[in-house]
Design an enzyme around this catalytic site. Structure first.
Site, mmCIF file in Angstrom:
data_model
loop_
_atom_site.group_PDB
_atom_site.id
_atom_site.type_symbol
_atom_site.label_atom_id
_atom_site.label_comp_id
_atom_site.label_asym_id
_atom_site.label_seq_id
_atom_site.Cartn_x
_atom_site.Cartn_y
_atom_site.Cartn_z
ATOM 1 C CE1 TYR A 153 -7.583 64.830 30.790
ATOM 2 C CE2 TYR A 153 -9.011 66.425 29.695
ATOM 3 C CZ TYR A 153 -8.825 65.404 30.618
ATOM 4 O OH TYR A 153 -9.896 64.958 31.350
ATOM 5 C CG ASP A 241 -8.402 65.955 21.526
ATOM 6 O OD1 ASP A 241 -9.397 66.686 21.312
ATOM 7 O OD2 ASP A 241 -8.135 65.478 22.638
ATOM 8 C CE LYS A 269 -12.717 71.324 27.094
ATOM 9 N NZ LYS A 269 -11.466 70.625 27.078
#
Ligand SMILES: *Cc1c(COP(=O)(O)O)cnc(C)c1O
Length: 429
Positions: A153, A241, A269
């Protein structure tokens, strides 16, 4: 588990009452689909506040929280240093549209920790980070094709949503309606853990270096190095990522953990201490393609936001090598305790762990790609486990594709209480 702290909502409504109102004005009642409990059923608890390892719902019920905002809460909720940094920043103004000192300090700290990353651009989410880094890679190479891996994702931008894990997988959608064929025409999807063919049309290969959005799946030995070699041979760029793994696996993230250095990094995050933030970075040479230095355009009214950068600096300053050892020890204790509890109940389950990151699969052997993960995640055991744990006062992510995020606030007592809950629930599965 019940509450030591009766906490009431302003409206005085219950979880169900508030969620009903939410559904009238917010599609599905949520601002991010996974939160709706769609794949596990039932009504979400509505959070009133968090403190350390706990969240409290509007009915005053307390849960040990392993959602932790899907990663940002690495210190636990409402850490006093982060809260103080945000309060101090807020009292001096929330956004200026001009450079600020904290942007410099956060960028310096990130570059200091990541070998080979000379510069970063701060944005407002992980989605923005990967989306813009893809544009940068295309601009820097003059090529169009990107390769991504099924079940990884990278946020919800059009070109990257195809075969996404996380909530996309839970919805059973391959990608999304509303994405044109043109938008994904240059996206090639490959199976995780197999080095794909990379030719000279490829601008960038984007990968979750440890996959954490199809359950937790570690890269097989040689996979990341294989990507590095294939990209080098074709003159393509390699992007990690690290929106989840960055500043979580160890001080230098997955690049340090794996010993493989990508050309581009995406973050989010952890670096925002719970405020909206993302970042992408690379060598000075690659970053020189970005406006205002180069011709690849990107901008953001709130980028480098004073509150987010203050929170991020406060959070990173507490993430010392000792902190990572503690996180890993906590995750290991959970892994051991959960594994033992499932075995005692005769449940076939695997509890994968990579450093401080944890997952659970109700099946064995451990999956290595999206197809294998799906075969396990689509059985209904997670759903029953999730609700059992919630009844025992432990909040896991409401979806089988998500990771488990222990924080520094998850003390030995909290871990013990969690394992006791797992033991009770496992006996009922
Ligand atoms: C969460 C996540 C994103 C997207 O970040 P947002 O801040 O939700 O837009 C991108 N990549 C990975 C690996 C993620 O886990």
């Amino acid at each position: 588990m019940t509450n030591s702290n009766p906490a009431l909502s302003n409206t005085g409504l219950s979880n169900t009452g508030l969620f009903a109102r939410a559904q009238a004005v917010i599609p599905g009642g949520v601002n991010s689909p996974v939160r709706a409990f769609g794949s596990v059923g039932g009504t979400p608890y509505v959070v009133e506040r968090g403190e350390g390892p706990y969240v409290f719902d509007v009915e005053g019920r307390r849960y040990i929280d392993y959602v932790m905002s899907y990663g940002p809460g690495i210190l636990g909720h409402a850490h006093p240093d982060v809260t103080a940094a945000i309060q101090h920043a807020a009292s001096r103004g929330t956004s200026f549209g001009a450079p600020t000192e904290n942007e410099v300090l956060l960028a310096e700290e990130m570059c200091r920790r990541i070998d080979g990353m000379d510069m970063v651009r701060l944005v407002n989410s992980g989605t923005e980070a990967t989306m813009t880094a893809i544009r940068l890679a295309r601009g820097a190479t003059g090529r169009d094709t990107i390769i991504k891996f099924a079940g990884n994702y990278h946020g919800h931008s059009d070109a990257l949503l195809v075969a996404g894990g996380s909530g996309v997988a839970q919805q059973g959608l391959k990608g999304s309606e509303g994405v044109t064929a043109g938008a994904v025409a240059d996206t090639v999807v490959a199976p995780y853990n197999v080095v794909p063919e990379v030719d000279e049309s490829v601008a960038v290969v984007i990968v979750e270096p440890v996959a954490a959005n199809m359950g937790l799946i570690a890269p097989q030995p040689g996979f990341l190095q294989g990507l590095r070699d294939a990209c080098d041979a074709a003159g393509a760029l390699l992007m990690f990522d690290e929106v989840i793994t960055g500043f979580r696996l160890c001080p230098g993230g997955a690049a340090e953990w794996s010993g493989v250095r990508p050309d581009l990094w995406a973050f989010g995050k952890v670096i925002g201490g719970g405020l909206p933030v993302g970042a992408f970075g690379a060598s000075a040479e690659v970053m020189a393609n970005l406006a205002p230095l180069g011709a690849v355009y990107q901008a953001g009214t709130l980028s480098g936001n004073p509150l987010a950068t203050a929170a991020g600096i406060a959070q990173l300053s507490l993430l010392t090598p000792d902190a990572y050892e503690q996180l890993t020890a906590t995750a290991t204790a959970l892994q051991d305790g959960m594994t033992e509890a499932f075995a005692a109940a005769g449940i076939s389950a695997s509890v994968p762990r990579v450093g401080p990151l944890l997952g659970v699969f109700f099946g064995a052997p451990l999956p290595t790609d999206f197809d294998e993960a799906k075969a396990i995640c689509e059985n209904v055991i997670y759903e029953r486990f999730f609700h059992g744990m919630l009844e025992h006062g432990v909040a896991l992510a409401p979806g089988a594709y998500e990771a488990i995020f222990p924080s520094l606030a998850h003390t030995a007592d909290v871990v013990t209480a969690t394992i006791e809950a797992v033991r009770s629930v496992a006996a009922t599965l």
